[in-house]
Design an enzyme around this catalytic site. Structure first.
Site, PDB file in Angstrom:
ATOM      1  N   TYR A 185      35.367  36.832  50.151  1.00  0.00           N
ATOM      2  CA  TYR A 185      35.095  37.779  49.057  1.00  0.00           C
ATOM      3  C   TYR A 185      33.865  37.338  48.265  1.00  0.00           C
ATOM      4  CZ  TYR A 185      35.707  40.260  44.619  1.00  0.00           C
ATOM      5  OH  TYR A 185      35.501  41.033  43.506  1.00  0.00           O
ATOM      6  N   SER A 227      30.141  40.283  41.438  1.00  0.00           N
ATOM      7  CA  SER A 227      31.237  39.570  40.759  1.00  0.00           C
ATOM      8  C   SER A 227      30.701  38.211  40.333  1.00  0.00           C
ATOM      9  CB  SER A 227      32.405  39.376  41.732  1.00  0.00           C
ATOM     10  OG  SER A 227      33.314  38.418  41.223  1.00  0.00           O
TER      11      SER A 227
HETATM   12  N1  NAD Z   1      38.871  43.601  38.607  1.00  0.00           N
HETATM   13  C1  NAD Z   1      38.138  42.507  38.624  1.00  0.00           C
HETATM   14  O1  NAD Z   1      38.521  41.477  38.045  1.00  0.00           O
HETATM   15  C2  NAD Z   1      36.816  42.478  39.347  1.00  0.00           C
HETATM   16  C3  NAD Z   1      35.998  41.353  39.153  1.00  0.00           C
HETATM   17  C4  NAD Z   1      34.777  41.300  39.805  1.00  0.00           C
HETATM   18  C5  NAD Z   1      34.366  42.342  40.624  1.00  0.00           C
HETATM   19  N2  NAD Z   1      35.188  43.418  40.798  1.00  0.00           N
HETATM   20  C6  NAD Z   1      34.723  44.478  41.703  1.00  0.00           C
HETATM   21  O2  NAD Z   1      34.823  45.731  41.091  1.00  0.00           O
HETATM   22  C7  NAD Z   1      35.019  46.742  42.081  1.00  0.00           C
HETATM   23  C8  NAD Z   1      36.187  47.627  41.672  1.00  0.00           C
HETATM   24  O3  NAD Z   1      37.371  46.846  41.666  1.00  0.00           O
HETATM   25  P1  NAD Z   1      38.645  47.185  40.777  1.00  0.00           P
HETATM   26  O4  NAD Z   1      38.952  45.967  40.009  1.00  0.00           O
HETATM   27  O5  NAD Z   1      38.461  48.459  40.072  1.00  0.00           O
HETATM   28  O6  NAD Z   1      39.746  47.294  41.935  1.00  0.00           O
HETATM   29  P2  NAD Z   1      40.754  48.479  42.332  1.00  0.00           P
HETATM   30  O7  NAD Z   1      41.532  47.945  43.478  1.00  0.00           O
HETATM   31  O8  NAD Z   1      41.465  48.984  41.133  1.00  0.00           O
HETATM   32  O9  NAD Z   1      39.767  49.631  42.833  1.00  0.00           O
HETATM   33  C9  NAD Z   1      39.078  49.567  44.060  1.00  0.00           C
HETATM   34  C10 NAD Z   1      39.016  50.980  44.621  1.00  0.00           C
HETATM   35  O10 NAD Z   1      38.271  50.917  45.852  1.00  0.00           O
HETATM   36  C11 NAD Z   1      38.956  51.726  46.791  1.00  0.00           C
HETATM   37  N3  NAD Z   1      38.629  51.315  48.159  1.00  0.00           N
HETATM   38  C12 NAD Z   1      39.004  50.170  48.784  1.00  0.00           C
HETATM   39  N4  NAD Z   1      38.557  50.183  50.051  1.00  0.00           N
HETATM   40  C13 NAD Z   1      37.890  51.351  50.224  1.00  0.00           C
HETATM   41  C14 NAD Z   1      37.219  51.951  51.329  1.00  0.00           C
HETATM   42  N5  NAD Z   1      37.147  51.336  52.516  1.00  0.00           N
HETATM   43  N6  NAD Z   1      36.637  53.161  51.148  1.00  0.00           N
HETATM   44  C15 NAD Z   1      36.728  53.798  49.958  1.00  0.00           C
HETATM   45  N7  NAD Z   1      37.359  53.284  48.880  1.00  0.00           N
HETATM   46  C16 NAD Z   1      37.929  52.073  49.015  1.00  0.00           C
HETATM   47  C17 NAD Z   1      40.434  51.521  46.479  1.00  0.00           C
HETATM   48  O11 NAD Z   1      41.247  52.526  47.041  1.00  0.00           O
HETATM   49  C18 NAD Z   1      40.414  51.540  44.959  1.00  0.00           C
HETATM   50  O12 NAD Z   1      40.554  52.843  44.460  1.00  0.00           O
HETATM   51  C19 NAD Z   1      35.244  45.999  43.405  1.00  0.00           C
HETATM   52  O13 NAD Z   1      34.030  45.993  44.152  1.00  0.00           O
HETATM   53  C20 NAD Z   1      35.584  44.591  42.959  1.00  0.00           C
HETATM   54  O14 NAD Z   1      35.247  43.616  43.912  1.00  0.00           O
HETATM   55  C21 NAD Z   1      36.405  43.510  40.176  1.00  0.00           C
END
Ligand code: NAD
Length: 253
Positions: free
Chosen positions: A161, A147
Site C-alpha cells: 500500500y 498518503s
Molecule cells: N482514510 C484514511 O485514513 C486514508 C489515509 C490516507 C490515504 N487515504 C486514501 O484516500 C482514498 C479514499 O479512501 P477512504 O478512506 O475514503 O476509503 P473508503 O474505503 O471509505 O473509500 C474507498 C472507495 O473506493 C472504492 N473502490 C475501491 N476499489 C475500487 C475500484 N477498483 N474501482 C472503483 N472504486 C473502488 C470503494 O468502493 C470505496 O467506495 C484512498 O485512495 C485511500 O488510500 C485514506
C-alpha cells in the site's frame, strides 16, 4: 498583463468533477463538497449501494456509474458513455484499497497485481481518459489521493500500500510538469482519517485507532470532510498558482 494572466478563473459552479471511489469515505465527502460549492460530480465506484445512496442525496447534480477503475477498458467505456454535457472539467483519482496485510517474505503475486491496479494503474487510466475527454476549463485541475504512508512506509504489513501511495506522489509531480499550464495536478497525503478503510488497516480495532490518535499532535483522527475541504481548495481557483504539491492532511503526524 499577458493574455494568460488576464484570463478569468471560472468558479466551481461550472465545474464537472469526476470522483473515483466517490461512494464512500473521502470520495463521498469530496462529492458532497463539490455539490455544495455549486458544481456537479461524476461518481465512479464498485459499491452499488453507496452509489445509490449518493444518487439519493444529490439527484441531478450527480451522474453515477458502477466502474472498476482498475480495469482500463471499463474506465475508457465509462468515459465514452458520458454525454457531452457531462464531459469532466476536473478529476479526483481517489479510489483505493489497503490490500491484504502481508510480510515481504509472503508477498502474493496476485495481490501485488490487484493493489497496484486499484491504487496506481487506476490513476494512469483515469488521467488518460480524462485528458482525452475533458471539457477545457480555465481552472482545470486533478487531485490524486496519496498518503503519509508514502513517507512513513505505512503500518506493519502494508508495504505494498505504502509503495503505491509513494508512486502516486511521484506521478503527481511528473504530471504537474507535463500538463502545465493547462491542468494543475496536486495530491493529498492524509494521515489517519475516520473512514471505512480504517477497518482494513486496524482490523476493526478501535482501541488501536485511539492509541495511534494519541500520538498525533492534533490528538485525533481526521474526518473525511476535512480532507474534502483541502481537495475542494486544490480544485478551486483559490489554488490557481499551486501545482505539483503533495499536501499533508494529517494533524501534524
Ligand atoms: N482514510 C484514511 O485514513 C486514508 C489515509 C490516507 C490515504 N487515504 C486514501 O484516500 C482514498 C479514499 O479512501 P477512504 O478512506 O475514503 O476509503 P473508503 O474505503 O471509505 O473509500 C474507498 C472507495 O473506493 C472504492 N473502490 C475501491 N476499489 C475500487 C475500484 N477498483 N474501482 C472503483 N472504486 C473502488 C470503494 O468502493 C470505496 O467506495 C484512498 O485512495 C485511500 O488510500 C485514506
Amino acid at each position: 498583463m499577458s493574455a494568460r494572466q488576464a484570463m478569468p478563473q471560472a468558479s466551481m459552479t461550472d465545474a464537472v468533477v469526476l470522483v473515483t471511489g466517490g461512494a464512500s469515505g473521502i470520495g463521498r465527502a469530496i462529492v458532497d463538497a463539490v455539490v455544495a460549492a455549486g458544481g456537479r460530480a461524476i461518481v465512479w465506484d464498485v459499491d452499488a449501494a453507496g452509489l445509490s445512496t449518493c444518487a439519493g442525496a444529490h439527484g441531478a447534480r450527480v451522474t453515477l456509474a458502477r466502474v472498476d477503475v482498475a480495469d482500463a477498458g471499463a474506465v475508457a467505456a465509462a468515459m465514452a458513455d458520458l454525454t457531452p454535457d457531462w464531459a469532466p472539467t476536473h478529476l479526483v483519482n481517489n479510489a483505493g484499497i489497503i490490500g491484504r496485510r502481508m510480510r515481504l517474505s509472503e508477498m502474493d503475486p496476485a495481490e501485488i497485481d490487484r493493489v497496484l491496479a486499484v491504487n496506481l494503474k487506476s490513476v494512469l487510466y483515469g488521467t488518460r481518459a480524462f485528458l482525452e475527454r475533458r471539457r477545457p476549463h480555465p481552472g482545470a485541475a486533478i487531485v490524486n489521493l496519496s498518503s503519509i504512508a508514502a513517507r512513513t512506509g505505512g503500518m506493519p504489513g502494508n508495504a505494498l500500500y505504502a509503495t503505491t501511495k509513494g508512486a502516486v506522489a511521484s506521478l503527481t509531480i511528473a504530471a504537474a510538469k507535463e500538463l502545465a499550464p493547462e491542468v494543475r495536478v496536486n495530491a493529498l497525503a492524509p494521515g489517519v482519517i475516520d473512514t471505512p478503510i480504517q477497518d482494513d488497516v486496524f482490523g476493526g480495532d478501535r482501541g488501536r485507532v485511539a492509541e495511534i490518535a494519541r500520538a498525533i499532535p492534533l490528538q485525533r483522527p481526521g474526518t473525511a470532510a476535512e480532507v474534502a475541504e483541502a481537495a475542494l481548495w486544490l480544485l478551486s481557483p483559490a489554488a490557481a498558482y499551486v501545482t505539483g504539491t503533495v499536501l499533508d492532511i494529517a494533524g501534524g503526524r
